[in-house]
Design a protein around this motif. Structure first.
Motif, mmCIF file in Angstrom:
data_model
loop_
_atom_site.group_PDB
_atom_site.id
_atom_site.type_symbol
_atom_site.label_atom_id
_atom_site.label_comp_id
_atom_site.label_asym_id
_atom_site.label_seq_id
_atom_site.Cartn_x
_atom_site.Cartn_y
_atom_site.Cartn_z
ATOM 1 N N THR A 26 0.838 -1.195 0.000
ATOM 2 C CA THR A 26 0.000 0.000 0.000
ATOM 3 C C THR A 26 0.874 1.246 0.000
ATOM 4 O O THR A 26 1.992 1.226 0.533
ATOM 5 N N THR A 27 0.363 2.321 -0.589
ATOM 6 C CA THR A 27 1.042 3.616 -0.503
ATOM 7 C C THR A 27 0.326 4.534 0.481
ATOM 8 O O THR A 27 0.590 5.732 0.519
ATOM 9 N N ALA A 28 -0.593 3.980 1.298
ATOM 10 C CA ALA A 28 -1.365 4.790 2.256
ATOM 11 C C ALA A 28 -0.453 5.312 3.361
ATOM 12 O O ALA A 28 0.110 4.535 4.138
ATOM 13 N N PHE A 29 -0.319 6.635 3.425
ATOM 14 C CA PHE A 29 0.562 7.249 4.426
ATOM 15 C C PHE A 29 -0.045 7.144 5.830
ATOM 16 O O PHE A 29 0.669 7.032 6.825
ATOM 17 N N ILE A 30 -1.370 7.187 5.918
ATOM 18 C CA ILE A 30 -2.060 7.114 7.212
ATOM 19 C C ILE A 30 -2.097 5.655 7.665
ATOM 20 O O ILE A 30 -2.619 4.786 6.966
#
Length: 319
Positions: A206-210
């Motif tokens: 995933t590239t989800a920063f959160i």
């Protein structure tokens, strides 16, 4: 001098028999001996790069040191960098020789975090970094799986990289780039490679920063760009057992165990080899389509900040 004191390369070394930090399973002498033994392998990673170090004093929390203290010997090379965040000039060390490395070791500098660009050339990074951060728990196999996806994304773009353990729970994929590459191009290409990795297997990467949005997947962090640093290959880490950021061949990844690579074990494991120098490919020109794709992708940290504000507003309105 006490029994636990000695001099090497003109540097006075003190309190060598003190524990390095809680849970290290190592003394300050072990750190000094390790860095001295690894000098010829770690210095090429540090030379000519503004250096931040993570130090740990007895009974205190570790702290990051960027600005050199006033008591730094005059023979330590340094470079001044303007820090936009604090609006001041910071005097960074350039750790170019054994003497300076031993001085840092005596200061209980355990971790070594050089910049991606060389002194005076922050706009021209020498490499891209894809930092793979797995979820909590025994998740190194998940990081390995995603590292192999990064390798595939690189191959699809006509690029190659080298991989090392972070010394914590993740992996770093390093891609040397052509000297003409700008920081903006490198940052864009890193974002594009992260997204391409995620698309290869969205259930794993995933590239989800959160953090709450990652759903137990490995975070492909594309934010190591511009003035960022990354822990150097062979640098120790302030983690239980004093592990080391260690190069692992692509074909050896699935059988690797990061806990095997520590300040006490690595010199004997290596002998006179330097697997990181051997693994690093020659600098490569970034494909134009990769850079162009990256320019359309928002910066993860900025996107996360806006998203956090949007969610906070939604909560207030719902409440």
């Amino acid at each position: 001098m006490g029994a636990a004191d000695e001099t090497r390369a003109g540097v006075s070394l003190t309190n060598l028999d003190q524990p390095l930090f809680d849970g290290a399973g190592a003394t300050k002498r072990d750190l000094v001996d390790y860095l001295d033994a690894m000098c010829d392998r770690i210095l090429p990673e540090l030379r000519d790069r503004p250096l931040s170090v993570l130090r740990v004093r007895p009974g205190q929390e570790p702290f990051m040191q960027k600005n050199l203290p006033k008591y730094t010997p005059e023979w330590v090379r340094r470079t001044e960098v303007w820090a936009e965040a604090s609006h001041r000039r910071i005097s960074y060390a350039l750790c170019d020789d054994r003497r300076t490395l031993l001085w840092f070791a005596n200061q209980r500098a355990v971790e070594y975090h050089p910049t991606l660009g060389r002194a005076g050339q922050p706009e021209h990074p020498t490499h891209l970094v894809l930092d793979l951060d797995p979820p909590e728990g025994d998740s190194f196999p998940a990081a390995v799986r995603v590292a192999l996806l990064v390798r595939q994304a690189l191959a699809d773009a006509g690029l190659v990289g080298a991989v090392k353990t972070s010394g914590a729970k993740g992996l770093h994929v390093i891609v040397p780039v052509d000297p003409a590459t700008t920081a903006e191009e490198a940052a864009a290409a890193t974002r594009a490679l992260a997204v391409r990795t995620e698309r290869l297997d969205p259930a794993a990467a995933t590239t989800a920063f959160i953090v709450a949005d990652r759903g137990g997947r490995v975070f492909v962090d594309s934010t190591r760009a511009y003035g960022a640093t990354v822990v150097a290959a062979y640098s120790p880490r302030i983690r239980p057992g004093a592990p080391v950021s260690y190069p692992v061949g692509w074909t050896d990844l699935e059988s690797a165990s990061p806990a095997d690579f520590t300040v006490r074990s690595v010199p004997a494991l290596l002998g006179d080899r330097d697997p990181w120098a051997q693994a690093l490919p020659a600098p490569q020109r970034l494909p134009a389509d990769l850079v162009e794709q990256g320019r359309t992708i928002p910066v993860a940290r900025v996107q996360a900040m806006h998203e956090g504000k949007r969610r906070a507003k939604a909560r207030r309105e719902a409440g």
